[in-house]
Design a protein around this motif. Structure first.
Motif, PDB file in Angstrom:
ATOM      1  N   ARG A   1      -0.693  -6.174  -0.855  1.00 40.30           N
ATOM      2  CA  ARG A   1      -1.746  -6.692   0.076  1.00 40.30           C
ATOM      3  C   ARG A   1      -2.663  -7.227  -0.894  1.00 40.30           C
ATOM      4  NH1 ARG A   1       0.063  -6.520   5.507  1.00 40.30           N
ATOM      5  NH2 ARG A   1      -2.288  -7.334   5.969  1.00 40.30           N
TER       6      ARG A   1
ATOM      7  N   TYR B   1      -1.750  10.360  -5.114  1.00 46.58           N
ATOM      8  CA  TYR B   1      -2.145   9.355  -5.658  1.00 46.58           C
ATOM      9  C   TYR B   1      -0.927   8.402  -4.514  1.00 46.58           C
ATOM     10  CZ  TYR B   1      -0.928   4.228  -7.168  1.00 46.58           C
ATOM     11  OH  TYR B   1      -0.816   3.049  -7.160  1.00 46.58           O
ATOM     12  N   ALA B   2       0.403   8.932  -4.029  1.00 43.96           N
ATOM     13  CA  ALA B   2       0.994   9.264  -3.342  1.00 43.96           C
ATOM     14  C   ALA B   2       0.376   8.975  -1.957  1.00 43.96           C
ATOM     15  CB  ALA B   2       2.460   9.820  -3.041  1.00 43.96           C
TER      16      ALA B   2
ATOM     17  N   ILE C   1      -3.780  -0.440   6.934  1.00 37.55           N
ATOM     18  CA  ILE C   1      -3.599  -1.559   6.819  1.00 37.55           C
ATOM     19  C   ILE C   1      -3.070  -2.208   8.535  1.00 37.55           C
ATOM     20  CG2 ILE C   1      -1.932  -3.866   6.040  1.00 37.55           C
ATOM     21  CD1 ILE C   1      -2.571  -2.842   3.317  1.00 37.55           C
TER      22      ILE C   1
ATOM     23  N   MET D   1      -1.042   5.784  -0.881  1.00 41.77           N
ATOM     24  CA  MET D   1      -1.072   5.294  -0.679  1.00 41.77           C
ATOM     25  C   MET D   1      -0.798   4.948   0.867  1.00 41.77           C
ATOM     26  SD  MET D   1       0.936   3.757  -3.943  1.00 41.77           S
ATOM     27  CE  MET D   1       1.950   5.201  -4.117  1.00 41.77           C
ATOM     28  N   ILE D   2      -0.115   6.592   1.138  1.00 37.43           N
ATOM     29  CA  ILE D   2       0.331   6.294   2.567  1.00 37.43           C
ATOM     30  C   ILE D   2      -0.955   6.390   3.267  1.00 37.43           C
ATOM     31  CG2 ILE D   2       1.047   7.681   4.389  1.00 37.43           C
ATOM     32  CD1 ILE D   2       2.521   9.196   2.253  1.00 37.43           C
TER      33      ILE D   2
ATOM     34  N   ARG E   1      -3.239   4.402   2.991  1.00 39.26           N
ATOM     35  CA  ARG E   1      -3.640   2.357   2.582  1.00 39.26           C
ATOM     36  C   ARG E   1      -3.179   1.154   3.979  1.00 39.26           C
ATOM     37  NH1 ARG E   1      -3.446  -0.929  -1.982  1.00 39.26           N
ATOM     38  NH2 ARG E   1      -4.196  -2.173  -0.982  1.00 39.26           N
ATOM     39  N   ALA E   2      -1.423   2.646   3.668  1.00 37.14           N
ATOM     40  CA  ALA E   2      -0.622   1.886   4.703  1.00 37.14           C
ATOM     41  C   ALA E   2      -1.152   1.572   6.264  1.00 37.14           C
ATOM     42  CB  ALA E   2       0.782   2.221   4.215  1.00 37.14           C
TER      43      ALA E   2
ATOM     44  N   LEU F   1      -8.241 -10.093   3.938  1.00 39.15           N
ATOM     45  CA  LEU F   1      -9.268  -9.093   3.396  1.00 39.15           C
ATOM     46  C   LEU F   1      -9.596  -8.367   4.911  1.00 39.15           C
ATOM     47  CD1 LEU F   1     -11.461 -10.447   0.463  1.00 39.15           C
ATOM     48  CD2 LEU F   1      -9.306  -8.634   0.423  1.00 39.15           C
TER      49      LEU F   1
ATOM     50  N   LEU G   1      -8.040  -7.136   7.305  1.00 40.91           N
ATOM     51  CA  LEU G   1      -7.288  -6.516   7.310  1.00 40.91           C
ATOM     52  C   LEU G   1      -6.286  -5.746   6.349  1.00 40.91           C
ATOM     53  CD1 LEU G   1      -4.619  -8.980   9.247  1.00 40.91           C
ATOM     54  CD2 LEU G   1      -6.305  -7.254   9.948  1.00 40.91           C
ATOM     55  N   SER G   2      -6.257  -6.063   4.845  1.00 39.25           N
ATOM     56  CA  SER G   2      -6.274  -5.505   3.986  1.00 39.25           C
ATOM     57  C   SER G   2      -7.272  -4.949   3.077  1.00 39.25           C
ATOM     58  CB  SER G   2      -5.294  -5.896   2.569  1.00 39.25           C
ATOM     59  OG  SER G   2      -6.524  -7.008   2.138  1.00 39.25           O
ATOM     60  N   ASN G   3      -8.055  -4.758   2.538  1.00 37.41           N
ATOM     61  CA  ASN G   3      -9.295  -4.407   2.235  1.00 37.41           C
ATOM     62  C   ASN G   3     -10.788  -4.800   2.575  1.00 37.41           C
ATOM     63  OD1 ASN G   3     -10.792  -2.555   0.551  1.00 37.41           O
ATOM     64  ND2 ASN G   3     -10.025  -4.024  -1.376  1.00 37.41           N
TER      65      ASN G   3
ATOM     66  N   LEU H   1       6.669   2.178  -2.152  1.00 34.01           N
ATOM     67  CA  LEU H   1       4.814   1.665  -0.970  1.00 34.01           C
ATOM     68  C   LEU H   1       3.680   0.686  -2.015  1.00 34.01           C
ATOM     69  CD1 LEU H   1       3.312   2.099   0.944  1.00 34.01           C
ATOM     70  CD2 LEU H   1       2.741   4.511   0.616  1.00 34.01           C
TER      71      LEU H   1
ATOM     72  N   PRO I   1      -5.068 -11.035  -1.438  1.00 37.15           N
ATOM     73  CA  PRO I   1      -5.888 -11.746  -0.927  1.00 37.15           C
ATOM     74  C   PRO I   1      -7.682 -11.442  -1.746  1.00 37.15           C
ATOM     75  CG  PRO I   1      -5.037 -11.030   0.810  1.00 37.15           C
ATOM     76  CD  PRO I   1      -4.223 -10.573  -0.655  1.00 37.15           C
TER      77      PRO I   1
ATOM     78  N   TYR J   1     -13.988  -4.453   0.081  1.00 49.23           N
ATOM     79  CA  TYR J   1     -13.740  -5.443  -1.015  1.00 49.23           C
ATOM     80  C   TYR J   1     -14.591  -6.755  -0.334  1.00 49.23           C
ATOM     81  CZ  TYR J   1     -12.026  -7.915  -5.166  1.00 49.23           C
ATOM     82  OH  TYR J   1     -11.487  -7.807  -6.081  1.00 49.23           O
TER      83      TYR J   1
ATOM     84  N   LEU K   1       2.178  -2.608  -1.437  1.00 49.53           N
ATOM     85  CA  LEU K   1       0.767  -2.258  -1.204  1.00 49.53           C
ATOM     86  C   LEU K   1       0.518  -3.975  -2.301  1.00 49.53           C
ATOM     87  CD1 LEU K   1       0.168   0.850  -0.785  1.00 49.53           C
ATOM     88  CD2 LEU K   1      -1.050  -0.802   0.519  1.00 49.53           C
TER      89      LEU K   1
END
Lengths: 346, 119
Positions: free
Chosen positions: A320, B32-33, B43, B36-37, B39-40, B110, B112-114, A313, A323, B117, A317
């Motif tokens: 991604r 942290y994991a 998105i 990340m989940i 965040r995914a 961006l 979509l992803s972040n 993962l 961008p 930002y 990420l």
């Protein structure tokens, strides 16, 4: 004692001519997708190194990034950096005998402190400490950049056959060709870089990953510059640009030097050792190189996930995040295009 | 017909449960994991909601740019754009509009992803 501990104790006993070597601690350190780091504390009697030693054992990991150096080469780089007066963990022994641990490794002293950015960014240090640390990073880089080719002990480092900027651009172009998805922003940035590349042939030993996260800080002071596996002969400005690159500011974008401090302090530190003024515009050029290079590394990391080679993962990420670098690239090139060169001093 | 709540809404609710209920209960080394989940999932939820509209806008913007550059016969996608830039086949007159187009496409990604930002 576990098998690796026994092997290391025996290795150190032979290496130091010690009567005994007792392993007091052997534990995995965090970090390092391309190498394994273990903390090793030993107590030896007799021989060349009696007493207790806090060490790090750094060995090749099973997977490796093609562009990175192996541990044998990294040991020689570390020796050169240490001899040049940089604040690095002192390299002690290199073992190329794979019968000891099953792979190459070297042992270096363990520096105190942490490389975790949150421990010293965003107000964790006092203003004066942050300034003097920023200055110190400049001094360290200038010391490193006093090492020029040819150096027989570093003959494994190839010399670029073009000015370093052109060499780096070509490497990035070739890497981008191998990535299936289109990336027009990166193509455009590479085109801009080629049109604005400094024709300098200056070559010095460069760390090539000198950024926040790769140096350690202890009680507000630099305690070690780490992770030398990307070292290369390059334009010294590559290191300054990478350190200042927008991607490595860890949530403090206004602090242009790794989220820590200001360029004026970095440059003052650099100039105090090199005796040459830093060209701020050229640093910005290499920041653009840094953004492109990091974007391509991120795409390659995502590629390791996408190909099924290493489902992760974190790697997915990372892809991604590209961008974000592209956004910074468009803005930074736009700024450089709209400011005349003489107006770019910090 | 998809039953309500739809996929994006489910992902958002699942993400909120992860962050608000599970994360505080996890040992620190797993935080942290978990992030990340989250965040995914964020998105993926944004892609379900916004991707079609963003893709349509991107295609239109690339088509308009190509038409302006006198290259309207080519497919209006990023592959075309990337190839034209690499092969330096864009006319000088379109160089000025190019960064604006690239920024538009990048803003879509961006979003979509972040999206933070962009702020």
């Amino acid at each position: 004692m576990t098998a690796p501990e026994q092997a290391l104790a025996g290795y150190l006993r032979r290496q130091c001519g010690a009567q005994s070597a007792e392993v007091l601690e052997f534990s995995r350190l965090t970090g390092g997708a391309i190498q394994d780091n273990h903390a090793l504390t030993v107590r030896m009697t007799g021989g060349s190194h009696p007493g207790e030693h806090r060490l790090v054992v750094r060995s090749d990991a099973p997977s490796r990034i093609a562009s990175s150096l192996g541990r044998v080469q990294e040991f020689h780089i570390l020796e050169a950096a240490h001899a040049a007066g940089l604040t690095v963990p002192q390299p002690l022994w290199l073992c190329e005998d794979t019968s000891v641990l099953g792979r190459h490794f070297f042992i270096m002293r363990r520096a105190p402190g942490t490389s975790a950015p949150r421990a010293f960014l965003r107000g964790a240090l006092g203003a004066e400490q942050a300034r003097s640390l920023t200055r110190r990073l400049g001094e360290e880089l200038a010391r490193l950049h006093r090492v020029h080719p040819p150096r027989p002990e570093l003959e494994f480092l190839t010399r670029p056959d073009a000015p370093p900027a052109f060499h780096r651009i070509r490497v990035c172009q070739e890497a981008l060709r191998r990535i299936a998805d289109p990336h027009p922003v990166l193509e455009w940035a590479l085109d801009w870089l080629a049109g604005h590349a400094p024709v300098s042939h200056d070559l010095a030993l460069c760390h090539c990953d000198f950024r926040t996260g790769n140096y350690m800080v202890h009680e507000g002071r630099l305690s070690a510059v780490l992770d030398w596996e990307f070292a290369a002969w390059s334009d010294p400005y590559e290191d300054l640009g990478w350190l200042c690159c927008r991607s490595w500011r860890f949530g403090a974008p206004e602090r242009e030097v790794g989220g820590l401090g200001d360029k004026l302090d970095l440059f003052a530190g650099y100039e105090s050792v090199s005796g040459r003024p830093v060209d701020a515009r050229r640093v910005e050029y290499w920041e653009v190189v840094g953004l492109v290079r990091w974007a391509i590394i991120a795409l390659q990391q995502a590629g390791r996930h996408l190909s099924g080679e290493e489902p992760s993962l974190e790697l997915a990420l990372t892809g991604r995040m590209v961008p974000e670098m592209e956004f910074d690239l468009i803005n930074q090139i736009g700024r450089l295009e709209s400011t005349p060169p003489e107006a770019s001093l910090p | 017909m998809i039953n309500q709540p739809d996929g994006a809404a489910l992902l958002e609710e699942a993400r909120r449960t992860l962050m608000e209920r599970l994360l505080p209960a996890l040992p620190p080394e797993e935080a942290y994991a978990a992030r990340m989940i989250a965040r995914a999932m964020g998105i993926a939820a944004r892609e379900l909601q916004q991707r079609d509209a963003l893709d349509t806008d991107a295609t239109g913007a690339i088509a308009a740019f190509l038409a302006e550059a006198g290259l309207s016969g080519l497919p209006a996608d990023e592959s075309t754009l990337g190839r034209l830039i690499r092969e330096q086949r864009l006319p000088a007159s379109s160089q000025k509009a190019l960064p604006d187009l690239l920024m538009r496409l990048t803003r879509h990604k961006l979003a979509l992803s972040n999206p933070r930002y962009l702020s």
